[in-house]
Write a protein that holds these residues in place. Structure first.
Motif, PDB file in Angstrom:
ATOM      1  N   UNK A  56       4.264  13.866   2.324  1.00  0.00           N
ATOM      2  CA  UNK A  56       4.618  12.722   3.155  1.00  0.00           C
ATOM      3  C   UNK A  56       4.804  11.508   2.246  1.00  0.00           C
ATOM      4  N   UNK A  57       5.948  10.877   2.366  1.00  0.00           N
ATOM      5  CA  UNK A  57       6.250   9.742   1.498  1.00  0.00           C
ATOM      6  C   UNK A  57       6.533   8.507   2.334  1.00  0.00           C
ATOM      7  N   UNK A  58       5.855   7.414   1.969  1.00  0.00           N
ATOM      8  CA  UNK A  58       6.155   6.156   2.637  1.00  0.00           C
ATOM      9  C   UNK A  58       7.058   5.344   1.723  1.00  0.00           C
ATOM     10  N   UNK A  59       8.265   5.050   2.194  1.00  0.00           N
ATOM     11  CA  UNK A  59       9.215   4.308   1.369  1.00  0.00           C
ATOM     12  C   UNK A  59       9.115   2.825   1.708  1.00  0.00           C
ATOM     13  N   UNK A  60       8.953   1.991   0.691  1.00  0.00           N
ATOM     14  CA  UNK A  60       8.848   0.554   0.914  1.00  0.00           C
ATOM     15  C   UNK A  60      10.082  -0.124   0.329  1.00  0.00           C
ATOM     16  N   UNK A  61      10.789  -0.878   1.154  1.00  0.00           N
ATOM     17  CA  UNK A  61      11.977  -1.585   0.686  1.00  0.00           C
ATOM     18  C   UNK A  61      11.575  -2.997   0.264  1.00  0.00           C
ATOM     19  N   UNK A  62      11.516  -3.223  -1.043  1.00  0.00           N
ATOM     20  CA  UNK A  62      11.111  -4.541  -1.542  1.00  0.00           C
ATOM     21  C   UNK A  62      12.296  -5.505  -1.560  1.00  0.00           C
ATOM     22  N   UNK A  63      12.020  -6.827  -1.521  1.00  0.00           N
ATOM     23  CA  UNK A  63      13.115  -7.795  -1.618  1.00  0.00           C
ATOM     24  C   UNK A  63      13.882  -7.623  -2.924  1.00  0.00           C
ATOM     25  N   UNK A  64      15.182  -7.937  -2.899  1.00  0.00           N
ATOM     26  CA  UNK A  64      16.009  -7.828  -4.101  1.00  0.00           C
ATOM     27  C   UNK A  64      15.581  -8.832  -5.157  1.00  0.00           C
ATOM     28  N   UNK A  65      15.637  -8.423  -6.420  1.00  0.00           N
ATOM     29  CA  UNK A  65      15.111  -9.248  -7.507  1.00  0.00           C
ATOM     30  C   UNK A  65      15.902  -8.945  -8.772  1.00  0.00           C
ATOM     31  N   UNK A  66      16.074  -9.945  -9.653  1.00  0.00           N
ATOM     32  CA  UNK A  66      16.830  -9.735 -10.884  1.00  0.00           C
ATOM     33  C   UNK A  66      15.941  -9.437 -12.088  1.00  0.00           C
ATOM     34  N   UNK A  67      14.707  -9.912 -12.032  1.00  0.00           N
ATOM     35  CA  UNK A  67      13.840  -9.783 -13.201  1.00  0.00           C
ATOM     36  C   UNK A  67      12.406  -9.984 -12.729  1.00  0.00           C
ATOM     37  N   UNK A  68      11.439  -9.577 -13.551  1.00  0.00           N
ATOM     38  CA  UNK A  68      10.047  -9.786 -13.135  1.00  0.00           C
ATOM     39  C   UNK A  68       9.600 -11.222 -13.421  1.00  0.00           C
ATOM     40  N   UNK A  69      10.586 -12.106 -13.680  1.00  0.00           N
ATOM     41  CA  UNK A  69      10.318 -13.541 -13.739  1.00  0.00           C
ATOM     42  C   UNK A  69      11.006 -14.171 -12.546  1.00  0.00           C
ATOM     43  N   UNK A  70      10.344 -14.229 -11.389  1.00  0.00           N
ATOM     44  CA  UNK A  70      11.031 -14.550 -10.137  1.00  0.00           C
ATOM     45  C   UNK A  70      11.199 -16.060  -9.899  1.00  0.00           C
ATOM     46  N   UNK A  71      12.121 -16.401  -9.007  1.00  0.00           N
ATOM     47  CA  UNK A  71      12.334 -17.798  -8.632  1.00  0.00           C
ATOM     48  C   UNK A  71      11.860 -18.119  -7.224  1.00  0.00           C
ATOM     49  N   UNK A  72      12.318 -17.349  -6.244  1.00  0.00           N
ATOM     50  CA  UNK A  72      12.020 -17.722  -4.860  1.00  0.00           C
ATOM     51  C   UNK A  72      10.823 -16.938  -4.325  1.00  0.00           C
ATOM     52  N   UNK A  73      10.329 -17.375  -3.156  1.00  0.00           N
ATOM     53  CA  UNK A  73       9.065 -16.815  -2.676  1.00  0.00           C
ATOM     54  C   UNK A  73       9.182 -15.351  -2.266  1.00  0.00           C
TER      55      UNK A  73
END
Lengths: 708, 73
Positions: A56-73
């Motif tokens: 059983x797999x729970x798939x989580x759709x994370x917000x789109x991101x360009x890098x692990x240095x984020x800008x918005x909340x």
């Protein structure tokens, strides 16, 4: 290697516009659930699937991101989760979703993710589009660099989804993934810092520790003590986060760019894409804005034209449900509460579902096609003049349906001041809940006649109210821009994705999800308020109510009224003696200068929670029983006389004053609640409530005093 | 005198050399505006203030202030 867990968490991570949502919808189908990330209101989309292995797999759709240095909340959520192995959403495996154009941008984030040592699958979407553009990749070379499986899928045609699921089985069984060998070489300083973070915090992943050092000021899983220690340590060493970040990013590009260059197989030369040709017209300096206003006009036409029939059905449905309940259940306070309180309140909100659905449908379609980012690009400088961001336009457009999702959409605005101003002024835009109020009142101000052969005068007045609300929002934004101080640099950086045919599945899922949220969030409040209102309007101080009824009975007998008229007469006497009536009389002195009496006062109080309650309250006050028929409400209101002048109660000055009040006033508890959640303080909802109330009061006062 | 992206004529292509400000640079880097990449100015926004850039096959909109921070070869 095998670890036997009952269920696994798999994260979908990738850039915005990489086809993540399409893939998510394709993988999970209807088994989707929307909830919130702990502590914040960013929507968390999850879906459960069972693989052919039985896992059983729970798939989580994370917000789109360009890098692990984020800008918005919303981007920060991803980093918040990935730097904390104790987080309930920390994934067992990651599907990295990449659009196969410009792989460099994707490799930046993918290579960062690889250093977290979480098993990863690199999944390239839209490979059909790619073939058309004449570029292919040697997948083994890409896979060799990432030390991770690479797979191509097409969400549009559903190609290779089974292959993806098959790979996923291997992936989740892998315990820890140490295969990646292209780690970013840390500088001496970074090494020291990572060791310090490990001492303080305990995590043994080097890159995770580096990220914690960079982001320690806002990561919520750190304790306050950790934060203070880290910040004093980092400051002492003279660590410059921005410079280190640039160094790291450039190092990564230098490492993988040659690999991607070698893996690329170009079959023909680039030619000008369809998107570029379309953009020549759609973002043209003259046609662009014209097309934009054309689309807006079409949306508003559609809301009114298409929603009418289903709205009538819903109203009729609730009316017959109410009378059915009244017939089936024995009379008494419980039945009254159910029909006049709960059902009336629910009907009041349900009736807007068609309009909201149409609006969301069109807005989602615009977003799916790729139009919204063009609007952001075109109007950014205009918005900036008012202290807003180009991205604010998305919120302003969607607040034509409802301010709640509009306020939630401001999370993509990275600059806090611009985001805050957008949140504050968004509820000024006329939302769908104002429509019934406008419909009832406009007839008292403007006659129903045709001018210039085509234009209905009332229709024009309607549009005028919308324009007035937009002007008010922009003006208030400008005032806030002057008042609020901020040193935070504002910027705009938005990808203009390729135009694509909207996937029907995506549109339907999004609309369903938004409409559902609206019903649940707004429904809860409205339900509660209508129960309280019902109580306040049905009960009064002991004794006073009974006296009022018997006095009304007597005078009805003297005037020889027939039975229905007597009932109406008693009902309005009861209302006057009820708690709601007492409240109305209490605020009467304050609203008298606006031309309102205590009965309108009751409507103002009841519609404080939700403005659409106005029509229902008017119906009760002018003793039309519980019928919600707008014609009769309007007729009753037209018959009402002003006791002092003898003229109609709803003359032009009063009706106009009331209309203006409803254009500007903050009469929506749910919006205040959302503002509180999004700004994480009581200050801003209070500011919002105050400035909108002042705006409403002053404009009504001026209108009434000037006209009467 | 360093030429920046804002000095490009519409449709003109050039190669990115460096950035003027570190805080802008780290944001531009993440969307693929990296030294040595080819960049072209596609168009200006209808009311000014922002420009649309093309990098390879992607289109990115940035404000004039950010465009001015991209130094060209």
């Amino acid at each position: 290697m095998t670890n036997n867990k009952s269920s696994y968490k798999v994260a979908l991570i990738g850039n915005p516009n990489s086809g993540k949502s399409s893939l998510f919808n394709l993988l999970t189908g209807l088994n989707q659930k929307i909830s919130n990330y702990p502590g914040v209101t960013v929507d968390k989309k999850t879906g459960a699937i069972v693989l052919s292995s039985g896992d059983l797999v729970e798939i989580i759709d994370f917000p789109g991101i360009y890098s692990l240095y984020p800008n918005s909340s919303d981007e920060k959520i991803v980093v918040e989760t990935l730097t904390n192995p104790a987080d309930p959403n920390y994934p067992d495996a990651i599907i990295y979703v990449a659009a196969s154009r410009e792989l460099e941008k994707h490799f930046l984030l993918a290579s960062q993710i690889r250093e977290l040592k979480i098993p990863m699958l690199f999944c390239m979407t839209m490979s059909d589009l790619n073939e058309r553009e004449g570029i292919r990749y040697d997948l083994t070379k890409l896979s060799g660099y990432l030390s991770a499986p690479v797979i191509e899928v097409s969400s549009l045609k559903g190609i290779n989804i089974d292959g993806l699921k098959y790979k996923l089985i291997e992936l989740i069984r892998a315990d820890k993934d140490d295969l990646y060998k292209n780690d970013y070489p840390l500088t001496r300083l970074e090494k020291d810092i990572c060791e310090k973070v490990q001492q303080l915090h305990g995590g043994d992943n080097v890159y995770q520790n580096l990220l914690i050092a960079h982001h320690h000021s806002w990561l919520s899983h750190l304790t306050a003590a950790d934060r203070i220690q880290m910040s004093s340590y980092i400051d002492n060493l003279g660590f410059n986060s921005t410079r280190a970040q640039i160094h790291e990013t450039l190092g990564r590009y230098n490492s993988f760019t040659p690999v991607i260059e070698k893996a690329a197989i170009r079959s023909k030369k680039d030619r000008r894409s369809l998107t570029e040709k379309l953009d020549n017209i759609i973002t043209h300096r003259i046609f662009g804005p014209l097309i934009f206003f054309g689309i807006m006009f079409f949306i508003f036409q559609a809301i009114f034209a298409w929603a009418e029939a289903p709205m009538d059905w819903i109203e009729a449905g609730f009316a017959s449900l109410g009378s059915w309940v009244q017939n089936v259940l024995p009379g008494g306070w419980f039945t009254d509460l159910l029909t006049d309180g709960v059902l009336a309140g629910l009907g009041g909100i349900m009736v807007f579902i068609p309009q909201i659905t149409i609006l969301f449908l069109l807005i989602t379609a615009l977003e799916e096609v790729g139009y919204m980012s063009r609007a952001v690009f075109m109007f950014d400088s205009v918005m900036q003049r008012f202290g807003l961001n180009g991205r604010s336009i998305v919120a302003l457009i969607s607040s034509g349906a409802c301010a709640i999702p509009a306020i939630m959409s401001t999370r993509t605005i990275a600059n806090w001041k611009e985001r805050l101003i957008t949140i504050l002024v968004t509820p000024l835009i006329s939302c769908s809940a104002r429509i019934p109020v406008y419909t009832v009142l406009i007839g008292f101000v403007v006659p129903n006649q045709i001018v210039g052969k085509f234009f209905n005068l009332q229709g024009l007045a309607f549009m005028g109210l919308y324009i007035l609300s937009i002007v008010a929002a922009l003006f208030s934004a400008w005032v806030f821009k002057k008042i609020l101080r901020s040193d935070e640099r504002s910027f705009l950086m938005i990808e203009l994705p390729q135009y694509k045919q909207p996937l029907l599945k995506n549109v339907i899922f999004t609309v369903k999800e938004k409409v559902q949220t609206f019903i649940v969030e707004a429904g809860k409040v409205i339900l509660l308020i209508s129960i309280i209102l019902w109580f306040l309007a049905s009960y009064g101080p002991p004794g006073a109510m009974g006296e009022a009824v018997s006095a009304a009975q007597e005078s009805a007998t003297i005037q020889e009224l027939d039975e229905p008229k007597t009932e109406d007469f008693i009902a309005s006497a009861k209302l006057e003696a009820s708690y709601a009536g007492i409240l109305g009389k209490l605020i009467e002195p304050a609203i008298k200068p606006l031309g309102f009496d205590w009965k309108i006062g009751i409507a103002l109080i009841t519609s404080f929670a939700a403005r659409e309650v106005f029509v229902g309250t008017m119906a009760t006050i002018y003793s039309v029983g519980s019928s919600d028929d707008e014609m009769t409400v309007r007729e009753r209101m037209a018959q009402e006389r002003n006791p002092f002048t003898g003229g109609p109660r709803y003359d032009v000055p009063t009706a106009l004053s009331l209309l203006l009040f409803y254009v500007f006033a903050m009469q929506c508890m749910s919006t205040l609640a959302i503002t509180k959640r999004e700004t994480k303080s009581w200050k801003w909802p209070i500011v919002q409530l105050s400035f909108m109330s002042v705006l409403a009061y002053v404009s009504s006062l001026i209108a009434y005093q000037w006209l009467s | 005198m360093n030429r920046t992206v804002l000095d490009l004529a519409i449709g003109e292509e050039a190669i990115v050399k460096d950035f003027k400000e570190a805080s802008v640079a780290c944001k531009l880097l993440t969307i693929g505006i990296v030294p040595q990449t080819r960049i072209s100015l596609i168009r200006k926004a209808p009311f000014g203030g922002a420009v649309c850039l093309k990098l390879g096959r992607t289109f990115v909109a940035v404000r004039n202030a950010e465009a001015k921070a991209i130094i060209l070869e």
